[in-house]
Scaffold this active site. Structure first.
Site, PDB file in Angstrom:
ATOM      1  N   ASP A 126       5.531  -0.403   6.230  1.00 32.19           N
ATOM      2  CA  ASP A 126       4.935  -1.577   5.598  1.00 32.19           C
ATOM      3  C   ASP A 126       5.073  -2.832   6.448  1.00 32.19           C
ATOM      4  O   ASP A 126       4.294  -3.767   6.283  1.00 32.19           O
ATOM      5  CB  ASP A 126       5.572  -1.811   4.233  1.00 32.19           C
ATOM      6  CG  ASP A 126       5.083  -0.801   3.212  1.00 32.19           C
ATOM      7  OD1 ASP A 126       4.121  -1.106   2.497  1.00 32.19           O
ATOM      8  OD2 ASP A 126       5.656   0.300   3.148  1.00 32.19           O
ATOM      9  N   ALA A 138       0.207  -0.153   2.631  1.00 28.21           N
ATOM     10  CA  ALA A 138      -0.050  -1.386   3.369  1.00 28.21           C
ATOM     11  C   ALA A 138      -1.510  -1.569   3.804  1.00 28.21           C
ATOM     12  O   ALA A 138      -2.118  -2.617   3.533  1.00 28.21           O
ATOM     13  CB  ALA A 138       0.891  -1.474   4.576  1.00 28.21           C
ATOM     14  N   GLN A 182       6.065   8.344  -5.749  1.00 27.73           N
ATOM     15  CA  GLN A 182       4.827   8.373  -4.973  1.00 27.73           C
ATOM     16  C   GLN A 182       4.728   9.603  -4.085  1.00 27.73           C
ATOM     17  O   GLN A 182       3.634  10.026  -3.727  1.00 27.73           O
ATOM     18  CB  GLN A 182       4.707   7.079  -4.159  1.00 27.73           C
ATOM     19  CG  GLN A 182       4.365   5.892  -5.046  1.00 27.73           C
ATOM     20  CD  GLN A 182       5.007   4.605  -4.564  1.00 27.73           C
ATOM     21  OE1 GLN A 182       6.112   4.586  -4.046  1.00 27.73           O
ATOM     22  NE2 GLN A 182       4.307   3.495  -4.742  1.00 27.73           N
ATOM     23  N   LYS A 225       9.167   2.367   2.293  1.00 30.23           N
ATOM     24  CA  LYS A 225       9.591   2.609   0.919  1.00 30.23           C
ATOM     25  C   LYS A 225      11.081   2.931   0.848  1.00 30.23           C
ATOM     26  O   LYS A 225      11.612   3.649   1.693  1.00 30.23           O
ATOM     27  CB  LYS A 225       8.771   3.768   0.341  1.00 30.23           C
ATOM     28  CG  LYS A 225       9.090   4.095  -1.100  1.00 30.23           C
ATOM     29  CD  LYS A 225       8.688   2.974  -2.040  1.00 30.23           C
ATOM     30  CE  LYS A 225       8.978   3.352  -3.488  1.00 30.23           C
ATOM     31  NZ  LYS A 225       8.636   2.271  -4.411  1.00 30.23           N
ATOM     32  N   ARG A 228       2.511  -9.164  -3.270  1.00 30.52           N
ATOM     33  CA  ARG A 228       3.458  -8.217  -2.682  1.00 30.52           C
ATOM     34  C   ARG A 228       4.049  -8.846  -1.428  1.00 30.52           C
ATOM     35  O   ARG A 228       3.327  -9.055  -0.451  1.00 30.52           O
ATOM     36  CB  ARG A 228       2.765  -6.897  -2.307  1.00 30.52           C
ATOM     37  CG  ARG A 228       2.106  -6.122  -3.440  1.00 30.52           C
ATOM     38  CD  ARG A 228       3.092  -5.521  -4.427  1.00 30.52           C
ATOM     39  NE  ARG A 228       4.081  -4.664  -3.820  1.00 30.52           N
ATOM     40  CZ  ARG A 228       3.887  -3.376  -3.483  1.00 30.52           C
ATOM     41  NH1 ARG A 228       2.710  -2.812  -3.688  1.00 30.52           N
ATOM     42  NH2 ARG A 228       4.869  -2.656  -2.968  1.00 30.52           N
TER      43      ARG A 228
END
Length: 347
Positions: A236, A46, A195, A247, A87
């Site tokens: 985020d 973010a 990730q 996530k 996004r």
């Protein structure tokens, strides 16, 4: 290693889709390439997305040199809208764009385009520099939660790669490690883009912090066997009541932490709070392409034509969160009140 660099009117981004196997930088000389990098997750996290979008607007503004100010503002707003579409979940993207447009909107109507561009560049640089300072403050506040040797579990990547420097959750881990109070980290692989495996494990190994990689569905067993004493993740978007979007998979980890009596902490700057929505039900959840689930490392791992559901984020209810770490200190329940106080500080 920096994820976002601005130099000589060029935005350079570390291509995170290639890590850890290859370190490659993307030079963005126009806003469209920067937007594509955000969309493709070549730059992600973010705070990093927010900084990248701010510099993308500078690049967009440079294409408007010579226009009268009214037309300049109109075309810049169109560029901003295109960047917003890259996004939908990470609020820092929208926060940075709104902050940049606010600079232009405060200028007098007879301002020359070159003057506006210079003001935008200074604001984008300020956003990036502030992120570094904010992360350092968060790290100091968060490290205070760990006063005895602790092993933590983290999900996804909330490190230097996700920010301009240091990181949010990993920033706290780095600080507590330097104080001797983090003994190791368990990193979930974080499907479908790995990730945690590709980025978090790599970052921690670069710093010499002991890290153990596990698959997402091992977290409960690790907790049951008392191998971790805390969970620490980034965010985020955070709603007014303290619900947190992060996530996909974070919600499951939070439930497991509660079941096993393990504190669940979130580290996020004020720019990640959305003071316009009441709860997590109002947070838009990005859904991504099916191939992220049906393929792994470029190889198909699912039958052709299978139906796929691929939300990139989930929402963890505030009732599962022990504390939210910000640059202003720790927020604790009742979050409705503590977040209102945070909003007042921001003003």
């Amino acid at each position: 290693m920096r994820s976002v660099v601005w130099s000589n009117n060029c935005l350079t981004l570390l291509n995170q889709t290639l890590l850890p196997n290859k370190v490659e930088y993307i030079e963005c000389n126009d806003w469209q390439r920067a937007a594509e990098a955000i969309r493709r997750l070549e730059v992600r996290g973010a705070p990093a997305i927010g900084a990248a979008a701010a510099f993308a607007l500078v690049l967009g503004a440079r294409e408007l040199t010579g226009l009268e100010f009214c037309k300049f503002k109109h075309k810049l707003a169109a560029t901003a809208e295109a960047l917003r579409q890259t996004r939908p979940t990470a609020i820092n993207l929208f926060w940075a764009i709104d902050r940049m447009l606010g600079v232009v909107n405060r200028l007098p109507p007879n301002t020359a385009a070159d003057t506006a561009i210079a003001a935008l560049e200074q604001e984008a640089i300020a956003i990036a520099q502030e992120d570094r300072t904010v992360n350092e403050k968060m790290a100091a506040h968060g490290a205070g939660l760990f006063t005895t040797p602790t092993t933590v579990l983290t999900h996804c990547n909330a490190g230097a790669l996700a920010t301009v420097a240091l990181g949010t959750a990993l920033g706290v881990i780095r600080k507590a490690w330097s104080q001797g109070n983090i003994t190791g980290v368990f990193a979930d692989e974080t499907r479908p883009l790995l990730q945690g495996a590709r980025l978090t494990a790599w970052e921690l190994m670069q710093d010499g912090i002991p890290v153990t990689l596990i698959t997402d569905n091992m977290a409960g067993w690790v907790m049951k066997n008392k191998m971790v004493q805390a969970v620490l993740v980034g965010a985020d978007r955070i709603a007014l009541n303290g619900d947190v979007a992060n996530k996909i998979g974070t919600y499951s980890v939070a439930i497991l932490a509660k079941e096993h009596g393990i504190p669940f902490y979130v580290a996020a700057p004020v720019s990640t709070f959305d003071f316009t929505i009441n709860s997590g039900t109002d947070i838009p959840i990005e859904e991504r392409c099916a191939t992220e689930v049906t393929s792994l490392g470029g190889n198909c791992v699912a039958p052709a034509g299978v139906q796929v559901f691929n939300p990139a984020f989930d929402v963890t209810p505030h009732t599962l969160i022990s504390a939210i770490i910000t640059e202003y200190g720790l927020l604790q329940a009742p979050y409705q009140e503590s977040i209102k106080q945070l909003a007042a500080l921001r003003k």
